[in-house]
Design a protein around this motif. Sequence first.
Motif, PDB file in Angstrom:
ATOM      1  N   PHE A  64      -1.733   6.842   6.642  1.00 55.51           N
ATOM      2  CA  PHE A  64      -2.334   5.658   7.253  1.00 55.51           C
ATOM      3  C   PHE A  64      -1.491   4.416   6.975  1.00 55.51           C
ATOM      4  O   PHE A  64      -1.100   3.683   7.890  1.00 55.51           O
ATOM      5  N   PHE A  65      -1.168   4.182   5.712  1.00 49.31           N
ATOM      6  CA  PHE A  65      -0.375   2.996   5.363  1.00 49.31           C
ATOM      7  C   PHE A  65       1.097   3.201   5.673  1.00 49.31           C
ATOM      8  O   PHE A  65       1.811   2.248   5.973  1.00 49.31           O
ATOM      9  N   PHE A  70       6.274   1.932   8.554  1.00 52.44           N
ATOM     10  CA  PHE A  70       7.412   2.247   9.410  1.00 52.44           C
ATOM     11  C   PHE A  70       7.223   1.713  10.829  1.00 52.44           C
ATOM     12  O   PHE A  70       7.924   2.127  11.754  1.00 52.44           O
ATOM     13  N   GLY A  71       6.237   0.811  11.007  1.00 54.20           N
ATOM     14  CA  GLY A  71       6.070   0.146  12.286  1.00 54.20           C
ATOM     15  C   GLY A  71       5.450   0.992  13.379  1.00 54.20           C
ATOM     16  O   GLY A  71       5.583   0.692  14.563  1.00 54.20           O
ATOM     17  N   LEU A  72       4.752   2.079  13.015  1.00 56.83           N
ATOM     18  CA  LEU A  72       4.148   2.927  14.035  1.00 56.83           C
ATOM     19  C   LEU A  72       2.703   2.527  14.305  1.00 56.83           C
ATOM     20  O   LEU A  72       2.223   2.622  15.424  1.00 56.83           O
ATOM     21  N   SER A  73       1.996   2.087  13.243  1.00 56.65           N
ATOM     22  CA  SER A  73       0.591   1.698  13.345  1.00 56.65           C
ATOM     23  C   SER A  73      -0.275   2.736  14.059  1.00 56.65           C
ATOM     24  O   SER A  73      -0.783   2.489  15.155  1.00 56.65           O
ATOM     25  N   LEU A  74      -0.394   3.895  13.472  1.00 51.87           N
ATOM     26  CA  LEU A  74      -1.284   4.908  14.039  1.00 51.87           C
ATOM     27  C   LEU A  74      -2.730   4.483  13.804  1.00 51.87           C
ATOM     28  O   LEU A  74      -3.037   3.796  12.829  1.00 51.87           O
ATOM     29  N   TYR A 100       0.817  -1.219   0.000  1.00 47.50           N
ATOM     30  CA  TYR A 100       0.000   0.000   0.000  1.00 47.50           C
ATOM     31  C   TYR A 100       0.849   1.266   0.000  1.00 47.50           C
ATOM     32  O   TYR A 100       0.640   2.161  -0.809  1.00 47.50           O
ATOM     33  N   PHE A 101       1.815   1.318   0.929  1.00 46.45           N
ATOM     34  CA  PHE A 101       2.552   2.565   1.091  1.00 46.45           C
ATOM     35  C   PHE A 101       3.306   2.938  -0.184  1.00 46.45           C
ATOM     36  O   PHE A 101       3.214   4.061  -0.669  1.00 46.45           O
ATOM     37  N   GLU A 102       4.022   1.966  -0.764  1.00 46.28           N
ATOM     38  CA  GLU A 102       4.809   2.271  -1.962  1.00 46.28           C
ATOM     39  C   GLU A 102       3.911   2.696  -3.121  1.00 46.28           C
ATOM     40  O   GLU A 102       4.219   3.646  -3.840  1.00 46.28           O
ATOM     41  N   VAL A 103       2.788   1.973  -3.281  1.00 46.85           N
ATOM     42  CA  VAL A 103       1.888   2.292  -4.393  1.00 46.85           C
ATOM     43  C   VAL A 103       1.353   3.716  -4.248  1.00 46.85           C
ATOM     44  O   VAL A 103       1.352   4.494  -5.210  1.00 46.85           O
ATOM     45  N   PHE A 104       0.930   4.085  -3.024  1.00 47.03           N
ATOM     46  CA  PHE A 104       0.390   5.433  -2.857  1.00 47.03           C
ATOM     47  C   PHE A 104       1.464   6.502  -2.942  1.00 47.03           C
ATOM     48  O   PHE A 104       1.196   7.646  -3.304  1.00 47.03           O
TER      49      PHE A 104
END
Lengths: 221, 225
Positions: free
Chosen positions: B67-68, B73-77, A184-188
């Motif tokens: 959010f993602f 980064f392992g924070l999981s807000l 998700y993170f990389e795609v966004f």
Amino acid sequence: MSLLSLIKEISPQLLEGTLVTLQLTGFAISLGFVIGMFLALGRLYGRGPVRKFCIGYIEFFRGTPLLVQLFIVYYGLPRYGIKVPSIVAALLGLGLNSAAYQAEYFRGAIQSIDEGQMMAARALGMKKLQAILNILIPQALRIVIPSWSNELIYTLKYSSVAYIIGAPELMAQAKFIAAENFRYFEVFLVVAFIYLVIVSLLSWILRIIENRVRIPGLQTS
Amino acid sequence: MTSIFPLLRGTITTLELTILLLAIGLAIGIFLALGQVYGPLPVVAVINIYERFFRSIPALVLLFLFFFGSSYFGLSLSPFLSAVLALGFRSSAYQSQIFRGAIQSIDEGQMMAARALGMKGFQAIKCIILPQAIRLAIPPWSNEYSSVLKDTSLAYAVGVVELVREGRYIIVRTFEPMLVYITIALVYFVLTYAGNKLLAFLEKKLAVPGYELKLKEAKSTKYER
């Protein structure tokens, strides 16, 4: 998988989404342009009920979130027999929304033109409508370019909201890809970069146009 | 009738979000504006990049990035917290523009006079420039209030249970989408209207009679939406 190979893998699908986003923006801004112009004229020159309707329309669409407007079009209207595919609902919602904002920009531009222009046109024997069409609007359109450019960029950015009702634009494609590879993170991040590039390019082009059509000495404020 | 309570709860969450976002945006935005006006070149450059980033990327994309990204980064807000951060930083970029415009509209003579009276630069900013600039910033800030309020609805997409999400739950139960969404639209409308009225009142209340200030380039429309 490195970020680079990921980009290579997902770029065709994202490109497809980008094209839909651009088309959606283009159609919505055009729809908003036409309706917005009528709303501005109605609010300025309309009589009683016409004026009231235009004010009501503008205030409603500017005072409520785009997301709720999209939901009303997409989930609310089918009850009354108006069922449209998500991309059409997105186009309608975005266009009707943008119309309200564009109307206010047009109104501001028309109002900033010296009253003498209208008087002179009438004195030369033009009908009021003729004067508006031939004298006021051509000047107003030049004045409105900077704020209208802003509106175009806003519409581009807010077209991303259309993904929530399922229109297959950039965001939707990204979500689709991410649901498959869980990155998700990389795609966004890539999506953010695409928006950044398009917005920067667009504002650069609009600034060039603004300078091109400027008439020296005729900067009405 | 049983739908009133969830809508009320959603409205409160929406208002909480709005107030938090505006507060974060205000706190960071003023510093960014001061940095842009008085800071050295590298600071100005960094702030410009920050602004460009947060203003060019759609709110929805920022929400997903935060959010993602937090779990990446392992924070999981929580969804709520990542929405507050994403939209709060975004608002700070817009608010910094508002405050920069306001600060730059204050006559340069004010700063010079303050320095001539023996004030430190920081003192002059705090006691002379900002009190005037903040008054000037109220009308465009009122626009920012409306757009932040409306943009909180996007937090729906990352799963924050705010007004629109509560509405969704009611619809699943009652199958009355039109009624519910129109009601929600009216709630937003009333909140926008009331907030703008309140800020207009504040502007009048804070005005110093006989000392009307004006924003330099009258481009209040620039801050719309």
